[in-house]
Design a protein around this motif. Structure first.
Motif, short mmCIF file in Angstrom:
data_model
loop_
_atom_site.label_atom_id
_atom_site.label_comp_id
_atom_site.label_asym_id
_atom_site.label_seq_id
_atom_site.Cartn_x
_atom_site.Cartn_y
_atom_site.Cartn_z
N LEU A 1 47.33 49.97 34.58
CA LEU A 1 45.99 49.64 33.77
C LEU A 1 45.14 50.61 33.72
O LEU A 1 44.15 50.79 32.85
N GLU A 2 44.70 51.37 35.00
CA GLU A 2 43.84 52.32 34.96
C GLU A 2 44.06 53.48 33.91
O GLU A 2 43.17 54.22 33.42
N PHE B 1 37.77 56.53 29.28
CA PHE B 1 36.36 56.43 29.99
C PHE B 1 36.37 57.44 31.04
O PHE B 1 37.52 57.66 31.59
N LYS B 2 35.08 57.66 31.53
CA LYS B 2 35.24 58.57 32.83
C LYS B 2 35.88 57.73 33.89
O LYS B 2 36.53 58.20 34.70
N SER B 3 35.81 56.46 34.05
CA SER B 3 36.23 55.67 34.91
C SER B 3 36.82 54.25 34.55
O SER B 3 35.96 53.94 33.75
N PRO B 4 37.57 53.61 35.02
CA PRO B 4 38.16 52.54 34.47
C PRO B 4 36.93 51.30 34.96
O PRO B 4 36.54 51.17 35.98
N ASP B 5 36.77 50.34 34.01
CA ASP B 5 35.95 49.40 34.03
C ASP B 5 36.31 48.11 34.89
O ASP B 5 37.31 47.59 34.31
N GLN B 6 35.82 48.02 35.92
CA GLN B 6 36.53 46.92 37.10
C GLN B 6 36.49 45.30 36.25
O GLN B 6 37.19 44.88 36.40
N ASP B 7 35.25 45.33 35.56
CA ASP B 7 35.18 44.04 34.85
C ASP B 7 36.12 43.95 33.82
O ASP B 7 36.59 42.53 33.77
N ILE C 1 41.28 41.14 32.38
CA ILE C 1 42.84 41.26 32.29
C ILE C 1 43.65 40.56 33.19
O ILE C 1 44.47 39.98 32.71
N PHE C 2 43.14 40.79 34.49
CA PHE C 2 43.91 40.05 35.44
C PHE C 2 43.49 38.32 35.08
O PHE C 2 44.42 37.71 35.52
N GLY C 3 42.63 37.91 34.64
CA GLY C 3 42.25 36.68 34.14
C GLY C 3 43.22 36.32 33.15
O GLY C 3 43.80 35.13 33.01
N LEU D 1 44.55 47.01 26.39
CA LEU D 1 43.23 46.69 26.40
C LEU D 1 42.14 47.29 27.29
O LEU D 1 41.10 47.14 27.23
N MET D 2 42.57 47.96 28.27
CA MET D 2 41.60 48.59 29.16
C MET D 2 40.95 49.80 28.32
O MET D 2 39.96 50.07 28.85
#
Ligand code: ATP
Length: 238
Positions: free
Chosen positions: A102-103, A109-115, A120-122, A152-153
């Motif tokens: 997923l990352e 992006f500079k870093s994966p968006d945790q939200d 996606i886990f939802g 989607l990430m």
């Protein structure tokens, strides 16, 4: 005047060597829609998606995103324009965990968006349960979920899906289509290639039927579902 379509393909001609796979394809996807692309093997469905996502360049014709030409832009740059492509055959990273896969999808992006990962886990609780499992050890359905989640990430406005139901059991196909409906309802526009025409047309707003590299029909999905030619050719009815 109406806003430009989110995606518009204009008179696309695409070749593999001397083989003309697309012979002047016109197709549009409006913001918020689910559009299904149907057709027999070899009709040019995957080629259409590969051209929209920049993996292939058209010999002539145009690919427009919100009215801007994007043909000729390399796929890794196209991600920045908001197109996510889930290719045929899924291709998850087998030796990376679910979370790492997923990352990877967030590389623009500079870093994966945790939200976004939580969203996606939802959508895919199975992936949440298996976040530390290696991609290669997932079932076929779970790998398809992971391939969709990875796309989607990148926070695409437009998600291109090539045969998400391929090789999966009917119940799993059902689950994947339910999740696609939810993804669309949460705001992502979808262009979907499917052999499973019945499922695809139940989800879609509109559909296109490709035959040997040209658009043979385009209609509201409900009209295609009711069309005797479509029923005979793609829904297995006589
Ligand atoms: P399928 O459902 O079988 O994948 P499709 O509708 O997605 O079919 P495409 O894969 O787009 O069809 O193929 C369209 C045409 O282009 C076919 O005649 C196919 O043989 C040809 N083609 C596809 N990929 C290549 C390639 N890499 N090299 C040469 N010809 C190709």
């Amino acid at each position: 005047t109406a806003a430009p379509a989110l995606l518009e393909l204009r008179d696309l001609r695409v070749f593999y060597g001397a083989i003309e796979a697309l012979k002047g394809v016109n197709l549009s996807v409006r913001e918020g829609e689910v559009v299904a692309l149907l057709g027999a093997n070899g009709a040019g469905k995957s080629t259409t998606l590969r051209t929209a996502s920049g993996m292939l360049s058209p010999r002539s014709g145009e690919v427009l995103l919100r009215g801007e030409r994007i043909d000729g832009i390399k796929p890794h740059n196209l991600v920045r324009f908001g197109i996510g492509h889930v290719p045929e055959g899924r291709r998850v990273f087998a030796r990376m965990t679910v979370r790492e896969n997923l990352e990877m999808g967030a590389y623009r992006f500079k870093s994966p968006d945790q939200d976004e990962m939580d969203r996606i886990f939802g959508l895919f609780p199975r992936l949440a349960e298996r976040s530390s499992q290696l991609g290669g050890t997932l079932s076929g359905g779970e790998q398809q979920m992971l391939a969709i989640g990875r796309a989607l990430m990148g926070k695409p406005e437009l998600l291109l899906l090539d045969e998400p139901s391929m090789g999966l059991a009917p119940l799993v196909v059902q689950q994947i289509f339910e999740i696609l409906r939810e993804i669309n309802q949460q705001g992502t526009t979808v262009l979907l290639v499917e052999q499973n025409a019945a499922q695809a047309l139940q989800l879609a707003d509109r559909g296109y039927v490709l035959e040997t590299g040209t658009v043979a029909m385009h209609e509201e999905a409900s009209a295609l579902l009711a069309d005797p030619r479509v029923r005979a050719a793609y829904l297995g009815e006589i």
